[in-house]
Design a protein around this motif. Structure first.
Motif, mmCIF file in Angstrom:
data_model
loop_
_atom_site.group_PDB
_atom_site.id
_atom_site.type_symbol
_atom_site.label_atom_id
_atom_site.label_comp_id
_atom_site.label_asym_id
_atom_site.label_seq_id
_atom_site.Cartn_x
_atom_site.Cartn_y
_atom_site.Cartn_z
ATOM 1 N N LEU A 28 0.854 -1.177 0.000
ATOM 2 C CA LEU A 28 0.000 0.000 0.000
ATOM 3 C C LEU A 28 0.895 1.233 0.000
ATOM 4 C CD1 LEU A 28 -3.031 0.858 0.372
ATOM 5 C CD2 LEU A 28 -2.535 0.975 2.808
ATOM 6 N N PRO A 29 0.612 2.230 -0.820
ATOM 7 C CA PRO A 29 1.397 3.468 -0.769
ATOM 8 C C PRO A 29 1.162 4.177 0.570
ATOM 9 C CG PRO A 29 0.095 3.353 -2.791
ATOM 10 C CD PRO A 29 -0.376 2.255 -1.892
ATOM 11 N N VAL A 30 2.175 4.163 1.428
ATOM 12 C CA VAL A 30 2.043 4.684 2.786
ATOM 13 C C VAL A 30 3.021 5.832 3.002
ATOM 14 C CG1 VAL A 30 2.261 4.135 5.250
ATOM 15 C CG2 VAL A 30 1.358 2.425 3.676
ATOM 16 N N GLY A 31 2.525 6.884 3.649
ATOM 17 C CA GLY A 31 3.361 7.980 4.106
ATOM 18 C C GLY A 31 3.198 8.112 5.607
ATOM 19 N N LEU A 32 4.220 8.607 6.271
ATOM 20 C CA LEU A 32 4.178 8.769 7.725
ATOM 21 C C LEU A 32 4.647 10.181 8.057
ATOM 22 C CD1 LEU A 32 3.757 7.479 10.523
ATOM 23 C CD2 LEU A 32 6.068 6.545 10.344
ATOM 24 N N LEU A 33 3.786 10.920 8.755
ATOM 25 C CA LEU A 33 4.071 12.294 9.148
ATOM 26 C C LEU A 33 4.197 12.362 10.663
ATOM 27 C CD1 LEU A 33 4.213 15.418 8.758
ATOM 28 C CD2 LEU A 33 1.695 15.390 8.768
ATOM 29 N N PHE A 34 5.335 12.852 11.142
ATOM 30 C CA PHE A 34 5.549 13.053 12.568
ATOM 31 C C PHE A 34 5.177 14.499 12.882
ATOM 32 C CE2 PHE A 34 8.386 9.695 11.213
ATOM 33 C CZ PHE A 34 8.147 8.707 12.158
ATOM 34 N N LEU A 35 4.190 14.663 13.747
ATOM 35 C CA LEU A 35 3.617 15.975 14.031
ATOM 36 C C LEU A 35 3.497 16.141 15.550
ATOM 37 C CD1 LEU A 35 2.211 18.443 12.584
ATOM 38 C CD2 LEU A 35 0.093 17.164 12.785
ATOM 39 N N ASP A 36 3.541 17.355 16.030
ATOM 40 C CA ASP A 36 3.426 17.664 17.454
ATOM 41 C C ASP A 36 4.452 16.838 18.243
ATOM 42 O OD1 ASP A 36 1.377 19.466 16.831
ATOM 43 O OD2 ASP A 36 -0.162 17.932 17.021
#
Length: 119
Positions: free
Chosen positions: A34-42
């Motif tokens: 699956l095309p997955v992105g991961l965003l680290f926020l806060d």
């Protein structure tokens, strides 16, 4: 065609199960191509800090999971520059190659994905 998935990880690695669950979802999605992105926020940007000592809090180390992301095809890794700056991690020492984004770029990033999960 499979739908793309963006996971937004907002919890520090020691604040509860959210950080681990975000990584588990990313690894599972990558395992199924699956095309997955991961965003680290806060507080999620604390996961990128290399000098963690989870044993002091009787927690498990997430660094192995983080290092496994590229092996599972999860290479779209992002961090909020504002979150890094606010937490004194401007020059964070991370072994992960993450792209730092400003707030407007984060909005554009979210719009590019079909599904978004926030933990």
């Amino acid at each position: 065609m499979s739908k793309s998935l963006l996971i937004i990880s907002r919890q520090a690695p020691w604040s509860g199960p959210g950080a681990r669950e975000a990584l588990d979802i990313a690894l599972a999605g990558g395992a199924f191509d699956l095309p997955v992105g991961l965003l680290f926020l806060d507080d999620g940007v604390f996961q990128l800090s290399g000098a963690q000592q989870p044993g002091n809090l009787q927690q498990k180390d997430l660094s192995a999971n983080l290092q496994a992301l590229p092996m599972f095809g999860v290479e779209a890794l992002y961090a909020s520059q504002r979150s890094l700056d606010e937490r004194g991690l401007r020059n964070h020492a991370s072994s992960l190659a993450v792209e730092c984004l400003d707030d407007s770029s984060i909005s554009a990033l979210i719009d590019r994905y079909d599904q978004v999960i926030t933990l």
